[in-house]
Structures are given as structure tokens and as C-alpha cells.
Design a protein around this motif. Sequence first.
Motif, PDB file in Angstrom:
ATOM      1  N   VAL A  98     -11.528  -6.019   6.361  1.00 36.17           N
ATOM      2  CA  VAL A  98     -10.531  -5.557   5.385  1.00 36.17           C
ATOM      3  C   VAL A  98     -10.012  -4.183   5.792  1.00 36.17           C
ATOM      4  N   TYR A  99     -10.923  -3.276   6.082  1.00 36.69           N
ATOM      5  CA  TYR A  99     -10.520  -1.928   6.469  1.00 36.69           C
ATOM      6  C   TYR A  99      -9.837  -1.927   7.836  1.00 36.69           C
ATOM      7  N   GLY A 100     -10.303  -2.789   8.738  1.00 35.91           N
ATOM      8  CA  GLY A 100      -9.654  -2.907  10.043  1.00 35.91           C
ATOM      9  C   GLY A 100      -8.224  -3.410   9.917  1.00 35.91           C
ATOM     10  N   ALA A 101      -8.016  -4.412   9.052  1.00 35.49           N
ATOM     11  CA  ALA A 101      -6.660  -4.925   8.817  1.00 35.49           C
ATOM     12  C   ALA A 101      -5.784  -3.838   8.223  1.00 35.49           C
ATOM     13  N   PHE A 102      -6.354  -3.053   7.352  1.00 29.32           N
ATOM     14  CA  PHE A 102      -5.631  -1.957   6.720  1.00 29.32           C
ATOM     15  C   PHE A 102      -5.193  -0.924   7.759  1.00 29.32           C
ATOM     16  N   LEU A 103      -6.084  -0.603   8.680  1.00 29.89           N
ATOM     17  CA  LEU A 103      -5.741   0.337   9.750  1.00 29.89           C
ATOM     18  C   LEU A 103      -4.669  -0.246  10.669  1.00 29.89           C
ATOM     19  N   LEU A 104      -4.755  -1.545  10.931  1.00 28.29           N
ATOM     20  CA  LEU A 104      -3.747  -2.200  11.774  1.00 28.29           C
ATOM     21  C   LEU A 104      -2.370  -2.179  11.100  1.00 28.29           C
ATOM     22  N   ILE A 105      -2.335  -2.364   9.784  1.00 30.63           N
ATOM     23  CA  ILE A 105      -1.069  -2.295   9.057  1.00 30.63           C
ATOM     24  C   ILE A 105      -0.473  -0.890   9.183  1.00 30.63           C
ATOM     25  N   THR A 106      -1.323   0.126   9.073  1.00 33.53           N
ATOM     26  CA  THR A 106      -0.844   1.501   9.244  1.00 33.53           C
ATOM     27  C   THR A 106      -0.318   1.702  10.664  1.00 33.53           C
ATOM     28  N   LEU A 107      -1.032   1.178  11.643  1.00 39.10           N
ATOM     29  CA  LEU A 107      -0.583   1.281  13.034  1.00 39.10           C
ATOM     30  C   LEU A 107       0.791   0.641  13.214  1.00 39.10           C
ATOM     31  N   ILE A 108       0.978  -0.525  12.633  1.00 37.05           N
ATOM     32  CA  ILE A 108       2.282  -1.191  12.705  1.00 37.05           C
ATOM     33  C   ILE A 108       3.360  -0.285  12.101  1.00 37.05           C
ATOM     34  N   GLY A 109       3.043   0.335  10.967  1.00 38.05           N
ATOM     35  CA  GLY A 109       3.993   1.259  10.340  1.00 38.05           C
ATOM     36  C   GLY A 109       4.349   2.427  11.242  1.00 38.05           C
ATOM     37  N   THR A 110       3.360   2.953  11.983  1.00 43.97           N
ATOM     38  CA  THR A 110       3.642   4.093  12.870  1.00 43.97           C
ATOM     39  C   THR A 110       4.526   3.693  14.041  1.00 43.97           C
ATOM     40  N   ARG A 111       4.572   2.414  14.348  1.00 37.85           N
ATOM     41  CA  ARG A 111       5.354   1.930  15.493  1.00 37.85           C
ATOM     42  C   ARG A 111       6.794   1.566  15.127  1.00 37.85           C
ATOM     43  N   ILE A 112       7.104   1.551  13.851  1.00 33.11           N
ATOM     44  CA  ILE A 112       8.468   1.214  13.435  1.00 33.11           C
ATOM     45  C   ILE A 112       9.361   2.417  13.698  1.00 33.11           C
ATOM     46  N   LYS A 113      10.332   2.230  14.561  1.00 30.59           N
ATOM     47  CA  LYS A 113      11.225   3.334  14.936  1.00 30.59           C
ATOM     48  C   LYS A 113      12.517   3.311  14.123  1.00 30.59           C
ATOM     49  N   LYS A 114      13.023   2.126  13.868  1.00 26.24           N
ATOM     50  CA  LYS A 114      14.276   1.999  13.118  1.00 26.24           C
ATOM     51  C   LYS A 114      13.927   1.559  11.696  1.00 26.24           C
ATOM     52  N   VAL A 115      13.955   2.509  10.782  1.00 29.97           N
ATOM     53  CA  VAL A 115      13.571   2.236   9.400  1.00 29.97           C
ATOM     54  C   VAL A 115      14.818   1.859   8.607  1.00 29.97           C
ATOM     55  N   ASN A 116      14.880   0.601   8.231  1.00 30.44           N
ATOM     56  CA  ASN A 116      15.951   0.116   7.362  1.00 30.44           C
ATOM     57  C   ASN A 116      15.393  -1.033   6.532  1.00 30.44           C
ATOM     58  N   ALA A 117      16.196  -1.563   5.639  1.00 29.49           N
ATOM     59  CA  ALA A 117      15.722  -2.604   4.730  1.00 29.49           C
ATOM     60  C   ALA A 117      15.197  -3.822   5.483  1.00 29.49           C
ATOM     61  N   LEU A 118      15.861  -4.230   6.548  1.00 32.26           N
ATOM     62  CA  LEU A 118      15.439  -5.424   7.288  1.00 32.26           C
ATOM     63  C   LEU A 118      14.100  -5.209   7.983  1.00 32.26           C
ATOM     64  N   THR A 119      13.915  -4.082   8.655  1.00 26.35           N
ATOM     65  CA  THR A 119      12.643  -3.864   9.348  1.00 26.35           C
ATOM     66  C   THR A 119      11.487  -3.742   8.368  1.00 26.35           C
ATOM     67  N   ILE A 120      11.723  -3.108   7.238  1.00 25.45           N
ATOM     68  CA  ILE A 120      10.658  -2.985   6.235  1.00 25.45           C
ATOM     69  C   ILE A 120      10.366  -4.352   5.614  1.00 25.45           C
ATOM     70  N   LEU A 121      11.399  -5.142   5.347  1.00 27.67           N
ATOM     71  CA  LEU A 121      11.196  -6.498   4.818  1.00 27.67           C
ATOM     72  C   LEU A 121      10.358  -7.328   5.786  1.00 27.67           C
ATOM     73  N   LEU A 122      10.738  -7.349   7.054  1.00 25.30           N
ATOM     74  CA  LEU A 122       9.999  -8.138   8.046  1.00 25.30           C
ATOM     75  C   LEU A 122       8.577  -7.613   8.225  1.00 25.30           C
ATOM     76  N   ALA A 123       8.420  -6.300   8.249  1.00 25.51           N
ATOM     77  CA  ALA A 123       7.086  -5.715   8.395  1.00 25.51           C
ATOM     78  C   ALA A 123       6.212  -6.021   7.186  1.00 25.51           C
ATOM     79  N   SER A 124       6.776  -5.974   5.997  1.00 22.98           N
ATOM     80  CA  SER A 124       5.967  -6.239   4.800  1.00 22.98           C
ATOM     81  C   SER A 124       5.547  -7.710   4.740  1.00 22.98           C
ATOM     82  N   ILE A 125       6.413  -8.623   5.148  1.00 20.65           N
ATOM     83  CA  ILE A 125       6.041 -10.041   5.202  1.00 20.65           C
ATOM     84  C   ILE A 125       4.957 -10.252   6.255  1.00 20.65           C
TER      85      ILE A 125
END
Length: 194
Positions: free
Chosen positions: A86-113
Motif C-alpha cells: 500500500v505504501y509502496g503504491a502510494f510512493l509510486l503514485i507520487t513518483l508518477i506525479g513528479t514526472r508529469i511535465k505538462k500539467v493540464n486537465a487531460l494529463t491529470i485525468l489520465l494520471a488519476s485514472i
Amino acid sequence: MKKTAISEILLIAGLILLAGLGRLVSNELQLWNFTAIGASALFGGVVIKDKRLAYILPLATLFLTDLFFELFTNINGFYGSQMFFVYGAFLLITLIGTRIKKVNALTILLASIGTGILFFLISNAGVWMLSGMYPRTFSGLITCYAAAIPFFRNDMFGNFFLNTIMGSVFYSALLFGAYALIKRYAFGQQQQLA
């Protein structure tokens, strides 16, 4: 550190802590899988410039809510070595967030899914590997995933896909939207006055 930078960090920390409070409330309402806590990891990874803090704030919020469940409710906040997944998945989600360079509605939608589904896959892989309830075969893994899906029946949307996707999308939109609005109106006015 500038006063604006400190205010922005406090705003982000406040939103992440509110996401943790949302987890407590949603569990009290028996909406276990419709929670903001995963969205807070994505949010922290995207918006916090200090990457150590990007991991620490959401992880500390997850830990504090688990501790609250353990000490003050009948929900097990800590339930064994599966928590590492659970905590590892949580850290991986944060890592994915740090890798998002173009922050817009579409990238956040796809990342959240994607991160909602990823969390389901990783956390249940931990159940498969460590619980002893399933054979450690591919068939056992699929059986574990299939067995996890009925837990979503009693949730807000009544099925796995809607809860996984809608919870993550809803809370990501809420966190990123609130952050953008507050930053625009509160910090925008400060910058105009300066």
C-alpha cells in the motif's frame, strides 16, 4: 524563503491534510474505496517543488490516517506486511506525479485514472503474495484480483471501475481545482499589491 513560497507550501499541505480528513470521513460513511488519499499523492508529486517534501507530506498523511484508524476506530489501520505494498503504491503514485511535465486537465485525468488502477493492482498483489490465501501462481493472482472486486459493491458507485476511476478523478479534480483557484485569487491579489 519568500513569504509567498511559505504560503504556497502551507496551502498545499492544508489541501493534502484535508484529503486525509476526507479519508476519515469517507470511511466513517462506509465509502471505503472512494477516497482522496491517492489523489493527494498525485497532487503532491505534481505541485510540490521540493521533491522530498512531495513524498513526505502525502505519506505522512496516509500514515496519520492509518494511525487514527488503528487507535480510534474499529478499522485496522495497520494490517500486516501487506501495508508495504500500500505504501509502496502510494510512493509510486507520487513518483508518477513528479514526472508529469505538462500539467493540464487531460494529463491529470489520465494520471488519476492510471494511478487509481495501479493502486488496486499493487495493493492486491500484496494480498496475493503475503496473505497465504491464494496460490502463488498467475491463476492465484487473477483469483485474488477477482475476489477483491466484490468489495466495491457497497461503495458509492457500486462497482470497481466507477469507484477506482471516479474517486481518483473526482478528488484529483477537487485538489488541483482548489489549488488553482486559491492560488489565482489569493496569491494573484498579493502579487498585484506588491
